[in-house]
Scaffold this active site. Structure first.
Site, mmCIF file in Angstrom:
data_model
loop_
_atom_site.group_PDB
_atom_site.id
_atom_site.type_symbol
_atom_site.label_atom_id
_atom_site.label_comp_id
_atom_site.label_asym_id
_atom_site.label_seq_id
_atom_site.Cartn_x
_atom_site.Cartn_y
_atom_site.Cartn_z
ATOM 1 N N SER A 64 0.828 -1.200 0.000
ATOM 2 C CA SER A 64 0.000 0.000 0.000
ATOM 3 C C SER A 64 0.862 1.250 0.000
ATOM 4 O O SER A 64 1.967 1.259 0.561
ATOM 5 C CB SER A 64 -0.853 -0.030 1.275
ATOM 6 O OG SER A 64 -1.446 1.222 1.486
ATOM 7 N N TYR B 277 -1.796 -0.740 10.920
ATOM 8 C CA TYR B 277 -2.086 -1.326 9.598
ATOM 9 C C TYR B 277 -0.930 -1.058 8.639
ATOM 10 O O TYR B 277 -0.401 -1.973 7.993
ATOM 11 C CB TYR B 277 -3.400 -0.752 9.027
ATOM 12 C CG TYR B 277 -3.559 -1.027 7.551
ATOM 13 C CD1 TYR B 277 -3.881 -2.305 7.098
ATOM 14 C CD2 TYR B 277 -3.350 -0.028 6.592
ATOM 15 C CE1 TYR B 277 -3.992 -2.578 5.730
ATOM 16 C CE2 TYR B 277 -3.464 -0.281 5.239
ATOM 17 C CZ TYR B 277 -3.789 -1.553 4.817
ATOM 18 O OH TYR B 277 -3.886 -1.820 3.465
ATOM 19 N N LYS C 96 1.991 -3.659 6.676
ATOM 20 C CA LYS C 96 2.339 -3.712 5.242
ATOM 21 C C LYS C 96 3.854 -3.554 5.076
ATOM 22 O O LYS C 96 4.478 -4.237 4.279
ATOM 23 C CB LYS C 96 1.604 -2.617 4.470
ATOM 24 C CG LYS C 96 0.109 -2.852 4.352
ATOM 25 C CD LYS C 96 -0.183 -4.043 3.468
ATOM 26 C CE LYS C 96 -1.630 -4.450 3.492
ATOM 27 N NZ LYS C 96 -1.899 -5.737 2.880
ATOM 28 N N TYR D 93 -0.440 -0.175 -3.783
ATOM 29 C CA TYR D 93 -1.647 0.428 -4.359
ATOM 30 C C TYR D 93 -1.827 1.826 -3.811
ATOM 31 O O TYR D 93 -1.692 2.053 -2.616
ATOM 32 C CB TYR D 93 -2.918 -0.325 -3.972
ATOM 33 C CG TYR D 93 -2.924 -1.820 -4.096
ATOM 34 C CD1 TYR D 93 -2.085 -2.499 -4.974
ATOM 35 C CD2 TYR D 93 -3.828 -2.555 -3.331
ATOM 36 C CE1 TYR D 93 -2.136 -3.871 -5.072
ATOM 37 C CE2 TYR D 93 -3.886 -3.936 -3.428
ATOM 38 C CZ TYR D 93 -3.032 -4.591 -4.291
ATOM 39 O OH TYR D 93 -3.097 -5.949 -4.374
ATOM 40 N N PRO E 298 -7.386 12.469 12.113
ATOM 41 C CA PRO E 298 -6.027 12.200 12.605
ATOM 42 C C PRO E 298 -5.308 11.173 11.715
ATOM 43 O O PRO E 298 -5.917 10.192 11.282
ATOM 44 C CB PRO E 298 -6.257 11.621 14.010
ATOM 45 C CG PRO E 298 -7.634 12.036 14.392
ATOM 46 C CD PRO E 298 -8.417 12.188 13.122
HETATM 47 P P1 NAD Z 1 -11.116 -6.781 1.366
HETATM 48 O O1 NAD Z 1 -11.326 -6.739 2.836
HETATM 49 O O2 NAD Z 1 -12.287 -6.542 0.490
HETATM 50 O O3 NAD Z 1 -10.439 -8.163 0.946
HETATM 51 C C1 NAD Z 1 -9.595 -8.881 1.805
HETATM 52 C C2 NAD Z 1 -10.143 -10.298 1.870
HETATM 53 O O4 NAD Z 1 -9.312 -11.075 2.717
HETATM 54 C C3 NAD Z 1 -11.562 -10.357 2.433
HETATM 55 O O5 NAD Z 1 -12.367 -11.095 1.566
HETATM 56 C C4 NAD Z 1 -11.396 -11.073 3.789
HETATM 57 O O6 NAD Z 1 -12.515 -11.866 4.103
HETATM 58 C C5 NAD Z 1 -10.140 -11.884 3.545
HETATM 59 N N1 NAD Z 1 -9.349 -12.192 4.729
HETATM 60 C C6 NAD Z 1 -8.967 -11.360 5.730
HETATM 61 N N2 NAD Z 1 -8.207 -12.020 6.610
HETATM 62 C C7 NAD Z 1 -8.101 -13.299 6.172
HETATM 63 C C8 NAD Z 1 -7.438 -14.453 6.641
HETATM 64 N N3 NAD Z 1 -6.699 -14.440 7.773
HETATM 65 N N4 NAD Z 1 -7.560 -15.597 5.936
HETATM 66 C C9 NAD Z 1 -8.301 -15.641 4.806
HETATM 67 N N5 NAD Z 1 -8.944 -14.577 4.311
HETATM 68 C C10 NAD Z 1 -8.835 -13.419 4.978
HETATM 69 O O7 NAD Z 1 -9.951 -5.744 1.035
HETATM 70 P P2 NAD Z 1 -9.415 -5.249 -0.378
HETATM 71 O O8 NAD Z 1 -9.721 -3.794 -0.489
HETATM 72 O O9 NAD Z 1 -9.812 -6.169 -1.460
HETATM 73 O O10 NAD Z 1 -7.853 -5.348 -0.104
HETATM 74 C C11 NAD Z 1 -7.074 -6.454 -0.512
HETATM 75 C C12 NAD Z 1 -5.654 -6.243 -0.066
HETATM 76 O O11 NAD Z 1 -5.164 -5.015 -0.592
HETATM 77 C C13 NAD Z 1 -5.501 -6.130 1.452
HETATM 78 O O12 NAD Z 1 -4.301 -6.789 1.824
HETATM 79 C C14 NAD Z 1 -5.383 -4.639 1.682
HETATM 80 O O13 NAD Z 1 -4.644 -4.347 2.840
HETATM 81 C C15 NAD Z 1 -4.637 -4.205 0.429
HETATM 82 N N6 NAD Z 1 -4.856 -2.790 0.106
HETATM 83 C C16 NAD Z 1 -6.119 -2.329 -0.055
HETATM 84 C C17 NAD Z 1 -6.332 -0.969 -0.323
HETATM 85 C C18 NAD Z 1 -7.713 -0.406 -0.468
HETATM 86 O O14 NAD Z 1 -7.860 0.808 -0.375
HETATM 87 N N7 NAD Z 1 -8.732 -1.204 -0.703
HETATM 88 C C19 NAD Z 1 -5.233 -0.115 -0.466
HETATM 89 C C20 NAD Z 1 -3.945 -0.645 -0.320
HETATM 90 C C21 NAD Z 1 -3.763 -1.992 -0.045
HETATM 91 N N1 UFG Z 2 -12.195 11.605 3.385
HETATM 92 C C1 UFG Z 2 -13.174 12.535 3.683
HETATM 93 N N2 UFG Z 2 -14.353 12.069 4.204
HETATM 94 C C2 UFG Z 2 -14.586 10.737 4.428
HETATM 95 C C3 UFG Z 2 -13.572 9.806 4.112
HETATM 96 C C4 UFG Z 2 -12.382 10.287 3.602
HETATM 97 O O1 UFG Z 2 -12.994 13.723 3.490
HETATM 98 O O2 UFG Z 2 -15.682 10.397 4.920
HETATM 99 C C5 UFG Z 2 -10.933 12.103 2.795
HETATM 100 C C6 UFG Z 2 -9.695 11.772 3.606
HETATM 101 O O3 UFG Z 2 -9.491 12.736 4.603
HETATM 102 C C7 UFG Z 2 -8.629 11.753 2.512
HETATM 103 C C8 UFG Z 2 -9.384 11.234 1.276
HETATM 104 O O4 UFG Z 2 -10.757 11.460 1.554
HETATM 105 O O5 UFG Z 2 -8.207 13.070 2.232
HETATM 106 C C9 UFG Z 2 -9.179 9.761 1.031
HETATM 107 O O6 UFG Z 2 -9.464 9.025 2.234
HETATM 108 P P1 UFG Z 2 -9.659 7.434 2.229
HETATM 109 O O7 UFG Z 2 -10.013 7.039 3.611
HETATM 110 O O8 UFG Z 2 -10.589 7.041 1.143
HETATM 111 O O9 UFG Z 2 -8.227 6.907 1.799
HETATM 112 P P2 UFG Z 2 -6.803 7.094 2.461
HETATM 113 O O10 UFG Z 2 -5.925 7.730 1.437
HETATM 114 O O11 UFG Z 2 -6.877 7.732 3.780
HETATM 115 O O12 UFG Z 2 -6.354 5.589 2.722
HETATM 116 C C10 UFG Z 2 -6.606 4.548 1.787
HETATM 117 C C11 UFG Z 2 -6.767 3.246 2.536
HETATM 118 C C12 UFG Z 2 -5.465 2.842 3.155
HETATM 119 C C13 UFG Z 2 -4.418 2.796 2.085
HETATM 120 C C14 UFG Z 2 -4.318 4.122 1.395
HETATM 121 C C15 UFG Z 2 -3.323 4.084 0.283
HETATM 122 O O13 UFG Z 2 -7.739 3.379 3.567
HETATM 123 O O14 UFG Z 2 -5.590 1.569 3.698
HETATM 124 O O15 UFG Z 2 -5.587 4.475 0.865
HETATM 125 O O16 UFG Z 2 -3.626 3.057 -0.588
HETATM 126 F F1 UFG Z 2 -3.245 2.492 2.649
#
Ligand code: NAD
Ligand code: UFG
Length: 339
Positions: free
Chosen positions: A124, A150, A154, A178, A294
């Site tokens: 991430s 979190y 990562k 990502y 925060p």
């Molecule tokens: P998601 O929660 O939709 O998918 C994660 C999946 O993993 C879920 O289906 C959950 O049931 C499963 N899971 C969790 N713990 C498990 C375990 N111990 N064993 C088996 N299954 C398990 O999340 P996502 O948005 O699809 O994210 C996928 C990956 O990408 C995650 O590792 C997340 O940290 C990473 N990521 C996501 C974002 C984002 O904004 N969505 C950004 C950066 C990185």
């Molecule tokens: N935001 C608002 N209102 C909301 C939610 C978010 O104004 O209700 C703002 C946040 O302050 C930020 C932007 O929208 O400025 C994006 O916020 P997100 O929560 O959608 O995303 P972040 O960039 O904070 O974090 C996300 C994931 C993390 C990941 C990161 C980078 O939550 O897990 O993107 O991939 F690590």
């Protein structure tokens, strides 16, 4: 080629399954359904016409993993499974270290025993912490001053992968950092369905637009950004999913470990995002400016040339398209709820 997809019923995993099938890969899925539903796999099967062997269980369960590696000749793994709620990671850090780091170590051990040495890991942009420079390059400072457990999980997993690659040069490892995945499959059949009240901007915004939530709070109106609201790099989940296919295609050539940003390279502010969504869907999004959240940084967007040069991948969908696809998915959900 057969790929084990951990977390395959989740948001990014399910979209990646669609693109894997389109690219000619077979996939086996393990997911404990802690943050997703079995039904998303049925929907992926509807979209693709493919069938996926599904193992409902925890990636920390090595007995189950060994069974999967015995029953299938797996060529590579895409490791999505993990927990991702930033706030929960602050209140319950041990769970995050256990699930995210623990599942990765268990998986790597079982891969090693099974002779599977290729993995693509979901990292991430959060590992960059408060950006030292913008746009963020893969070589930008990372792992320093991370705002929450979190993000640290990562970073720790990246470090573990790096150590592993160094210890044995038969490993081929890609970590994908990502930026902000948004959108849904163009069919509207799969998308992001967070449990409870969403934390992330777009899932929240979409629910405000459909009337499921009353008003969006824009966290911070006085950042050092063009309009004072936070800037992020939003990429369509289909582009992100295709990035995994490009990474798999490249793995054979990987020596040790490689890291790539997956983003669009373009920053969009929260206020711009609201405007783009309203224009793309014709829906109003009531909002108010609220205090900063925060741990948030002002701006975060990617430098994307490495993925383009090495993986031949770049994002092709616009944020407008992502908004239309999210709206299609949300409309299906709300229609189903009414029926
Ligand atoms: P998601 O929660 O939709 O998918 C994660 C999946 O993993 C879920 O289906 C959950 O049931 C499963 N899971 C969790 N713990 C498990 C375990 N111990 N064993 C088996 N299954 C398990 O999340 P996502 O948005 O699809 O994210 C996928 C990956 O990408 C995650 O590792 C997340 O940290 C990473 N990521 C996501 C974002 C984002 O904004 N969505 C950004 C950066 C990185
Ligand atoms: N935001 C608002 N209102 C909301 C939610 C978010 O104004 O209700 C703002 C946040 O302050 C930020 C932007 O929208 O400025 C994006 O916020 P997100 O929560 O959608 O995303 P972040 O960039 O904070 O974090 C996300 C994931 C993390 C990941 C990161 C980078 O939550 O897990 O993107 O991939 F690590």
């Amino acid at each position: 080629m057969k790929i084990l997809v951990t977390g395959g019923t989740g948001y990014i995993g399910s979209h990646t399954l669609v693109e894997l099938v389109a690219a000619g890969y077979e996939a086996v899925v393990i997911d404990d359904l802690s943050n997703s539903q079995r039904e998303s796999l049925t929907r992926v099967e509807e979209i693709t016409g493919a069938k996926f062997p599904f193992y409902g269980g925890d990636v920390r369960d090595k007995v189950l993993l060994e069974k999967i590696f015995r029953e299938h000749e797996i060529d590579a793994v895409i490791h999505f499974a993990g927990l991702k709620a930033v706030g929960e990671s602050v209140t319950n850090p041990l769970r995050y270290y256990d699930v995210n780091v623990g599942s990765s170590v268990a998986l790597l051990e079982c891969m090693k025993d099974a002779g599977v040495r290729k993995i693509v890991f979901s990292s991430s942009a959060t590992v960059y912490g408060d950006p030292e420079e913008l746009p963020l390059r893969e070589r930008s400072r990372a792992g320093v001053g991370l705002a929450n457990p979190y993000g640290r999980t990562k970073w720790m997993i990246e470090e573990i992968l790096c150590d592993l690659a160094f210890s044995d040069n038969s490993w081929k490892i890609i970590a994908l950092r990502y930026f902000n995945p948004v959108g849904a499959h163009e069919s509207g059949k799969i998308g992001e369905e967070p449990n409870g009240i969403p934390n992330n901007l777009f899932p929240y915004l979409v629910r405000v637009a459909s009337g499921r939530l009353p008003k969006l709070r824009v966290f911070g109106g006085n950042y050092d950004t063009p309009d004072g609201s936070g800037v992020r790099d939003y990429l369509h989940v289909t582009d992100l999913a295709r990035g995994h296919v490009s990474a798999l295609d490249h793995l054979e050539k990987t020596v040790g470990m490689e890291i790539f940003n997956l983003g669009t390279g373009k920053g969009t502010s929260v206020l711009e995002a609201i405007h783009i969504f309203e224009k793309a869907t014709g829906k109003k999004v009531p909002y108010e400016i609220a205090p900063r959240r925060p741990g948030d940084v002002a701006s975060c967007y990617a430098e994307v040339s490495l993925a383009k040069e090495v993986l031949g991948w770049q994002a092709t969908h616009s944020l407008e398209e992502a908004c239309r696809d999210m709206w299609k998915f949300e409309s299906r959900l709300t229609k189903n709820a009414e029926n």
